[in-house]
Motif scaffolding. Structure first.
Motif, PDB file in Angstrom:
ATOM      1  N   GLN A   1      38.925  42.900  40.716  1.00  0.00           N
ATOM      2  CA  GLN A   1      38.830  43.988  41.238  1.00  0.00           C
ATOM      3  C   GLN A   1      37.591  44.832  40.611  1.00  0.00           C
ATOM      4  OE1 GLN A   1      41.330  44.856  43.781  1.00  0.00           O
ATOM      5  NE2 GLN A   1      41.488  42.773  43.446  1.00  0.00           N
ATOM      6  N   ALA A   2      37.221  44.957  39.558  1.00  0.00           N
ATOM      7  CA  ALA A   2      36.377  45.831  39.074  1.00  0.00           C
ATOM      8  C   ALA A   2      35.909  45.266  37.385  1.00  0.00           C
ATOM      9  CB  ALA A   2      36.875  47.094  38.954  1.00  0.00           C
ATOM     10  N   ASP A   3      34.972  45.723  37.168  1.00  0.00           N
ATOM     11  CA  ASP A   3      34.328  45.808  35.660  1.00  0.00           C
ATOM     12  C   ASP A   3      34.970  47.276  35.258  1.00  0.00           C
ATOM     13  OD1 ASP A   3      33.031  43.285  35.412  1.00  0.00           O
ATOM     14  OD2 ASP A   3      31.529  43.855  36.650  1.00  0.00           O
TER      15      ASP A   3
ATOM     16  N   ARG B   1      43.418  41.051  40.009  1.00  0.00           N
ATOM     17  CA  ARG B   1      44.818  41.279  40.657  1.00  0.00           C
ATOM     18  C   ARG B   1      44.944  39.846  41.747  1.00  0.00           C
ATOM     19  NH1 ARG B   1      44.838  46.618  43.329  1.00  0.00           N
ATOM     20  NH2 ARG B   1      45.505  47.223  41.011  1.00  0.00           N
ATOM     21  N   SER B   2      46.243  39.591  41.597  1.00  0.00           N
ATOM     22  CA  SER B   2      46.637  38.402  42.477  1.00  0.00           C
ATOM     23  C   SER B   2      46.996  38.809  43.729  1.00  0.00           C
ATOM     24  CB  SER B   2      47.840  37.891  41.764  1.00  0.00           C
ATOM     25  OG  SER B   2      48.426  36.653  42.541  1.00  0.00           O
TER      26      SER B   2
ATOM     27  N   ASP C   1      42.910  52.202  39.217  1.00  0.00           N
ATOM     28  CA  ASP C   1      43.663  51.933  39.948  1.00  0.00           C
ATOM     29  C   ASP C   1      44.218  50.318  39.209  1.00  0.00           C
ATOM     30  OD1 ASP C   1      45.689  51.098  41.853  1.00  0.00           O
ATOM     31  OD2 ASP C   1      43.915  50.035  43.157  1.00  0.00           O
ATOM     32  N   MET C   2      45.140  50.579  38.246  1.00  0.00           N
ATOM     33  CA  MET C   2      45.741  49.448  37.429  1.00  0.00           C
ATOM     34  C   MET C   2      47.173  49.520  37.983  1.00  0.00           C
ATOM     35  SD  MET C   2      45.626  48.645  33.640  1.00  0.00           S
ATOM     36  CE  MET C   2      44.057  49.122  33.444  1.00  0.00           C
TER      37      MET C   2
ATOM     38  N   GLU D   1      45.901  41.700  35.853  1.00  0.00           N
ATOM     39  CA  GLU D   1      45.295  41.162  34.383  1.00  0.00           C
ATOM     40  C   GLU D   1      44.049  41.900  33.834  1.00  0.00           C
ATOM     41  OE1 GLU D   1      44.952  36.812  34.850  1.00  0.00           O
ATOM     42  OE2 GLU D   1      46.803  36.543  34.407  1.00  0.00           O
ATOM     43  N   ILE D   2      43.924  42.121  32.649  1.00  0.00           N
ATOM     44  CA  ILE D   2      42.873  42.505  31.883  1.00  0.00           C
ATOM     45  C   ILE D   2      42.188  41.385  31.229  1.00  0.00           C
ATOM     46  CG2 ILE D   2      41.810  44.164  30.288  1.00  0.00           C
ATOM     47  CD1 ILE D   2      43.003  45.511  32.656  1.00  0.00           C
ATOM     48  N   ARG D   3      41.043  41.104  31.623  1.00  0.00           N
ATOM     49  CA  ARG D   3      40.439  40.109  31.000  1.00  0.00           C
ATOM     50  C   ARG D   3      39.103  40.267  30.160  1.00  0.00           C
ATOM     51  NH1 ARG D   3      40.662  35.464  36.120  1.00  0.00           N
ATOM     52  NH2 ARG D   3      42.776  35.713  36.426  1.00  0.00           N
ATOM     53  N   PHE D   4      39.046  39.561  28.977  1.00  0.00           N
ATOM     54  CA  PHE D   4      37.766  39.797  28.210  1.00  0.00           C
ATOM     55  C   PHE D   4      37.851  38.944  27.032  1.00  0.00           C
ATOM     56  CE2 PHE D   4      41.400  41.785  26.107  1.00  0.00           C
ATOM     57  CZ  PHE D   4      41.139  41.751  24.834  1.00  0.00           C
TER      58      PHE D   4
END
Length: 104
Positions: A32-34, A14-15, A68-69, A74-77
């Motif tokens: 924020q989280a994995d 999150r920005s 909490d999205m 962003e989702i990163r992977f």
């Protein structure tokens, strides 16, 4: 879909906006989280402008309903960064299915 189909390896970012010592605004991305989820490409489109060529890939990211999205996250992977556009809950309430996009 059962939660067993969700996999590890995704990160939610999150920005956040902060003020620097000169009163200017700075934006930084914070993890924020994995999270567990599933990313599925939906469409891909190649675009060309006079100066740039790029691809836009639309993704659907499914995860648990308690996540909490928010739009703008962003989702990163695997070196990918998916920008979250909308985050609707499914009609059964058993998962979120975020609509995302990736520019390449």
């Amino acid at each position: 879909m059962t939660l067993g189909l969700f996999k590890d390896g995704y990160e939610l970012w999150r920005s956040t906006e902060t003020r620097n010592e000169y009163g200017g605004v700075e934006y930084t991305w914070n993890k924020q989280a994995d999270i567990r989820g599933r990313a599925t490409p939906v469409t891909a489109e190649f675009k060309r402008t006079p100066r740039y060529s790029y691809s836009v890939i639309q993704w659907r990211f499914s995860t648990t309903p308690d996540m909490d999205m928010q739009p703008g996250d962003e989702i990163r992977f695997n070196g990918r960064r998916l920008s979250v556009d909308v985050v609707p809950e499914t009609s059964t309430g058993r998962r979120l299915e975020a609509e995302c996009r990736e520019l390449r």
